[in-house]
Design an enzyme around this catalytic site. Sequence first.
Site, PDB file in Angstrom:
ATOM      1  N   CYS A  26      -1.094   5.761   9.928  1.00  0.00           N
ATOM      2  CA  CYS A  26       0.087   5.052  10.423  1.00  0.00           C
ATOM      3  C   CYS A  26      -0.310   3.746  11.093  1.00  0.00           C
ATOM      4  CB  CYS A  26       0.823   5.878  11.471  1.00  0.00           C
ATOM      5  SG  CYS A  26       1.297   7.484  10.891  1.00  0.00           S
TER       6      CYS A  26
ATOM      7  N   CYS B 284       6.115  -5.288  15.718  1.00  0.00           N
ATOM      8  CA  CYS B 284       5.706  -4.362  16.774  1.00  0.00           C
ATOM      9  C   CYS B 284       4.258  -4.710  17.156  1.00  0.00           C
ATOM     10  CB  CYS B 284       5.794  -2.916  16.282  1.00  0.00           C
ATOM     11  SG  CYS B 284       7.474  -2.447  15.840  1.00  0.00           S
TER      12      CYS B 284
ATOM     13  N   SER C  26      11.927   6.389   8.120  1.00  0.00           N
ATOM     14  CA  SER C  26      11.620   6.064   9.511  1.00  0.00           C
ATOM     15  C   SER C  26      12.079   4.645   9.817  1.00  0.00           C
ATOM     16  CB  SER C  26      10.110   6.189   9.728  1.00  0.00           C
ATOM     17  OG  SER C  26       9.767   5.837  11.045  1.00  0.00           O
TER      18      SER C  26
ATOM     19  N   CYS D  18       3.561   8.428   1.102  1.00  0.00           N
ATOM     20  CA  CYS D  18       4.096   7.457   2.060  1.00  0.00           C
ATOM     21  C   CYS D  18       4.209   6.120   1.339  1.00  0.00           C
ATOM     22  CB  CYS D  18       3.132   7.371   3.249  1.00  0.00           C
ATOM     23  SG  CYS D  18       3.599   6.126   4.473  1.00  0.00           S
TER      24      CYS D  18
ATOM     25  N   CYS E 223       1.196  -2.666  15.593  1.00  0.00           N
ATOM     26  CA  CYS E 223       1.185  -2.276  14.174  1.00  0.00           C
ATOM     27  C   CYS E 223       0.608  -3.374  13.289  1.00  0.00           C
ATOM     28  CB  CYS E 223       2.611  -1.942  13.735  1.00  0.00           C
ATOM     29  SG  CYS E 223       2.725  -1.407  12.016  1.00  0.00           S
TER      30      CYS E 223
ATOM     31  N   GLU F  99       0.836  -1.200   0.000  1.00  0.00           N
ATOM     32  CA  GLU F  99       0.000   0.000   0.000  1.00  0.00           C
ATOM     33  C   GLU F  99       0.872   1.252   0.000  1.00  0.00           C
ATOM     34  OE1 GLU F  99      -4.169  -1.213   1.901  1.00  0.00           O
ATOM     35  OE2 GLU F  99      -2.656  -0.967   3.440  1.00  0.00           O
TER      36      GLU F  99
ATOM     37  N   CYS G 229       6.422  -7.413   7.053  1.00  0.00           N
ATOM     38  CA  CYS G 229       7.459  -6.820   7.899  1.00  0.00           C
ATOM     39  C   CYS G 229       7.793  -7.786   9.022  1.00  0.00           C
ATOM     40  CB  CYS G 229       6.946  -5.495   8.483  1.00  0.00           C
ATOM     41  SG  CYS G 229       8.151  -4.650   9.533  1.00  0.00           S
TER      42      CYS G 229
ATOM     43  N   SER H   9      11.202   5.464  15.381  1.00  0.00           N
ATOM     44  CA  SER H   9      10.004   5.051  16.113  1.00  0.00           C
ATOM     45  C   SER H   9      10.415   4.681  17.524  1.00  0.00           C
ATOM     46  CB  SER H   9       9.351   3.849  15.413  1.00  0.00           C
ATOM     47  OG  SER H   9       8.856   4.249  14.159  1.00  0.00           O
TER      48      SER H   9
END
Length: 335
Positions: free
Chosen positions: A324, A107, A182, A96, A110, A83, A103, A205
């Site tokens: 986010c 986390c 980031s 973005c 997330c 995305e 990933c 982060s």
Amino acid sequence: MTFSKLNDYFLSIFEKKYRTEQLFDWLYIKRINDFDSISNMKKEVILKLKEDFYFDKIDILEKQEDVDVLKYLLKLRDGNTIEAVLMKHDYGNSLCISSEVGCNMACSFCESGRIKKIRNVESGEMVLEIMTIEKDLGERISHVVIMGIGEPFDNYQNFCDFIEIINHPKGINLGSRHITVSTCGIVPKIYEFSEFPYQVNLAISLHAPNDTLRSKLMPINKVYSLQKLMKAIKYYIMKTNRRVTFEYIMLAGVNDTKECALELVDLVKGINCYINLIPYNETNNLEYKRSFKETILMFYDILKKNNINVTIRREFGRKINAACGQLKTIKENLA
Ligand code: SAH
């Protein structure tokens, strides 16, 4: 390929270096989609290019719109999906982008980490995220943030090539100061990034002011503790003389207390930084709730009173799950 790698390529096929500039012009200024459109190169060169390269493409599978924001579901060549989110600011269009399919950082808060990393997004694909969306919009993108799905420092070489390509003055020519990367805190890469010859902004982060809490939220903290992370950041600032941004999600009752604010002050005091407080975007994960507005303001005030530069992030796209931590690799209900 970066400008310099393409230079080497042309030299290796006994062509002159000016071919690189010509090709960059066709690709990134004229934006052709096939080799036959190239009118200023000999047939043999075109044939060679056809032999060695291909035109990749990204399909837009779905587009969702909210006020000043567009979320794109993109399909890569091999069928994987990522995305990207476009935000319209008064200073320009900011995109973005995703740097990985899935990933591995896991986390706890997330969405993007619910699916393990399937593969890297290649540098060319990151460039294509920009070009595909510029074409769809009919407008230029002025700012890029690498804050979509994935951990860019876990895909470091592609990330570096991507920056070199989009920054090149003969190509897309996106100013490095308009680019922000980031990371969740992959310490060795922060040291490497300190030597990176482009002035890309660095965001970290952080999300917690002590190891106990941070390790609960972000498994990476068990590998690189806060002490190691802060040491690396101080080195980066010393080397580059640049300011860093700390992102801090506000999770109700978890990291939004007065004690946390004071601990955070101690942690960042004297560091050339600013703190971006991010109201938590609620996801399918019911464990976390967004902090109350008053709590966020209380937290903000404590930092301000202690002379820490702090902002509260403007929100985009919460309704369309484009905010986010809400981006994910595979859309379950895709037809
Ligand atoms: N892997 C990189 C790039 C992703 S950036 C990194 O961790 O920095 C995405 C930002 O959104 C990160 O700061 C991330 O911690 C934050 N985020 C993740 N989930 C969120 C959520 N549900 N609400 C608000 N911010 C979130």
